[in-house]
Structure formats: C-alpha cells, structure tokens
Motif scaffolding. Sequence first.
Motif, mmCIF file in Angstrom:
data_model
loop_
_atom_site.group_PDB
_atom_site.id
_atom_site.type_symbol
_atom_site.label_atom_id
_atom_site.label_comp_id
_atom_site.label_asym_id
_atom_site.label_seq_id
_atom_site.Cartn_x
_atom_site.Cartn_y
_atom_site.Cartn_z
ATOM 1 N N PHE A 94 47.288 36.784 38.758
ATOM 2 C CA PHE A 94 46.186 35.849 38.954
ATOM 3 C C PHE A 94 44.882 36.569 38.650
ATOM 4 N N ASP A 95 43.805 35.807 38.548
ATOM 5 C CA ASP A 95 42.492 36.377 38.244
ATOM 6 C C ASP A 95 41.793 36.824 39.517
ATOM 7 N N HIS A 96 41.186 38.005 39.444
ATOM 8 C CA HIS A 96 40.441 38.513 40.597
ATOM 9 C C HIS A 96 39.133 37.741 40.799
ATOM 10 N N ARG A 97 38.516 37.971 41.905
ATOM 11 C CA ARG A 97 37.285 37.272 42.267
ATOM 12 C C ARG A 97 36.225 37.366 41.160
ATOM 13 N N GLY A 98 35.673 36.221 40.817
ATOM 14 C CA GLY A 98 34.616 36.171 39.814
ATOM 15 C C GLY A 98 35.092 36.227 38.384
ATOM 16 N N HIS A 99 36.350 36.583 38.161
ATOM 17 C CA HIS A 99 36.904 36.707 36.822
ATOM 18 C C HIS A 99 37.705 35.442 36.473
ATOM 19 N N GLY A 100 37.497 34.913 35.268
ATOM 20 C CA GLY A 100 38.289 33.772 34.819
ATOM 21 C C GLY A 100 38.317 32.643 35.824
ATOM 22 N N SER A 101 39.522 32.273 36.263
ATOM 23 C CA SER A 101 39.680 31.191 37.235
ATOM 24 C C SER A 101 39.756 31.707 38.666
ATOM 25 N N GLY A 102 39.350 32.972 38.871
ATOM 26 C CA GLY A 102 39.446 33.582 40.193
ATOM 27 C C GLY A 102 38.526 32.974 41.227
ATOM 28 N N ILE A 103 38.684 33.394 42.449
ATOM 29 C CA ILE A 103 37.912 32.886 43.589
ATOM 30 C C ILE A 103 36.412 33.061 43.345
#
Length: 315
Positions: A94-103
Amino acid sequence: MSRLLKPGGQTHDKTRDKTHDGPEVAPVIDVHKPNFPPGKFVHLPDRGDLLVRDFGGPADAPTIMLLHGWTASADLNWFRCYKDLGEHYRVVAFDHRGHGSGIRSKKTFRLEDCADDAVDVATALGIDTFIPVGYSMGGPIAQLIWRRHPERTTGLVLCATAPFFSNRRPERLSFLGLAGLATLAKYTPDQTREWLTEQLYLQRRAETWEPWAIEEVSSHDWRMLLEAGKAIGRFSSADWIGEVDVPTAVLITMDDPVIPLARQVKLFELIGLAEAFRVDGGHDAVVAQADQFVPTLLRALDSVSRRSIAAGRTS
C-alpha cells in the motif's frame, strides 16, 4: 482511487485537438499502465480507508509487507516484482502517508506512524505476523516495525537502505526537499510534470510507463512528502539496530548514488542475524535492473523464511 481497483492494462484518454470551428482540445494521450494485482479498501480506525493490494501465495505461504521508497508509491516501487513475489508469498502493499493514494493527515509526517499503519493493515487483514520488506525510505519503516512491534515481525528484508541517511548539513538540506519545493513553485503544471519525470529516480529507466508514473505521482501530497524528507534526514537506528533478533537480509545496491555503499554495508554489519545480497545497480535497481533485482530479492526472502522457520517463528 477507484482507477487502481482493477488489474492493469487500462488506458486513460484525454482528448484535446483543434477543430476549424470549435475550441482547442488536447491530442489523445493514452496512459498505459502495468498489469496490477487487484486492490481493496481496508479501514483503519481514526485514519480512514486505505487502498491495499493483498494477493498471491499458497495457503501456507509466508506473508510479506512491501514498503516503498520516498516520492514513489507501492506500484511505482514494486510493479516489476509483484508477479514473481506473488508466486511464492502472500503479498501486501500500500502507499505510505502522503504518497499516491496513502493516508492524508494534518499531522506532521512521522516514520513511526507509517510503521504503525503497516501493523494495523496486517491486523485488519487478519495477519498475525509478517516479514517487512523495505526499500529506501521503506527500510527505516521496516526497522521501526520490528522495534515497535517485535511480536508481529518474523524477519526483515532491507533493500537499498541504511541505518541513517544524513550526517552533514548539505545532506540534511537535500532530504528536506527544499530545492524541489523551490523548483515546483516556479513552474507551471506542465513544467512540473516534466520536472518530476527528470527527478523521480524510479521512473528514469522505465520510459514505457513514464506517463503512468507521472499520473501516479501527481496525486502525492507534497507538503507531507517534504515532511517525509525531513523525517528521513533525521532518522537513525544506529543506537538500537544491533538488537534485531529476527533473521534479516540486506540487499545492497552496489552503484547507488543516493544511499552510499558504505552506509548500506554499515547496516549489514550492525545486524548480527543479517545476510548480505548484492545487486549491481543503482538506487532504481528495483525497476532498472529488475531482471537481477527480483531473483536476488527472492533469494533474500527464501533465506529469511527458512531461518525464521528454523528458529520456530512463523509468518
């Protein structure tokens, strides 16, 4: 985010062309995407829904958690690894925070929060233990998963990463991303996309997927990414990484201009249970030298898995 829910091969068309008696419309641009495993949304309390890829492996396969690098996304970082990894392991990414679709969060970006996110994703998926596989920034996140949640960690695989990332002022400033912020502030949206094409290491040698990569990074929260750069620059596990008590593999990218070879070797030397694996490539080896990187990663995972089973750990 729904565009990521289906396996790839999709194209996204934007039309703009000039007609004799109408407004200007753009030429057709086909954004070709790699074939992705399907994704699903996982709910994390107090944080919202997160798009997660969860696929592969026989029923008794170990679970690995793929942790991507700074300014990338799970798909940008790992898309050339998904197929081969899924044949042997249950894979979660999954995408990390702030990256791509991340949180997205108003809180300051912290690597510790990313580590907790990973564990909470595993919990939501019913996964008790797993092997964190960290690339570049994902390396500190993997290290912090072990430190903060040792009971959930059966092994570690650390790729193109280090126990610390800066020890001189110029390096600290570069990780703050100030130069990138100043550059973006001067450019138009089209120029910004061109700049991203040149700067983001994971797309430099993947020209076939360049339009998709640009589309992927266009969804980043750049405030959070700048904070992530600051967090990376401040990170150091040198005082405690030697306490790691799980089987570990360190993949060293031998020609890496981003993470110096000496720091990658230092990480290996500090961890008593580590085995080293060499990849003759740069910091983008996961994409640019995938034909070498992926088999090496599989060997590293096999080493960690076998030693974990021998030690009575399961994942």
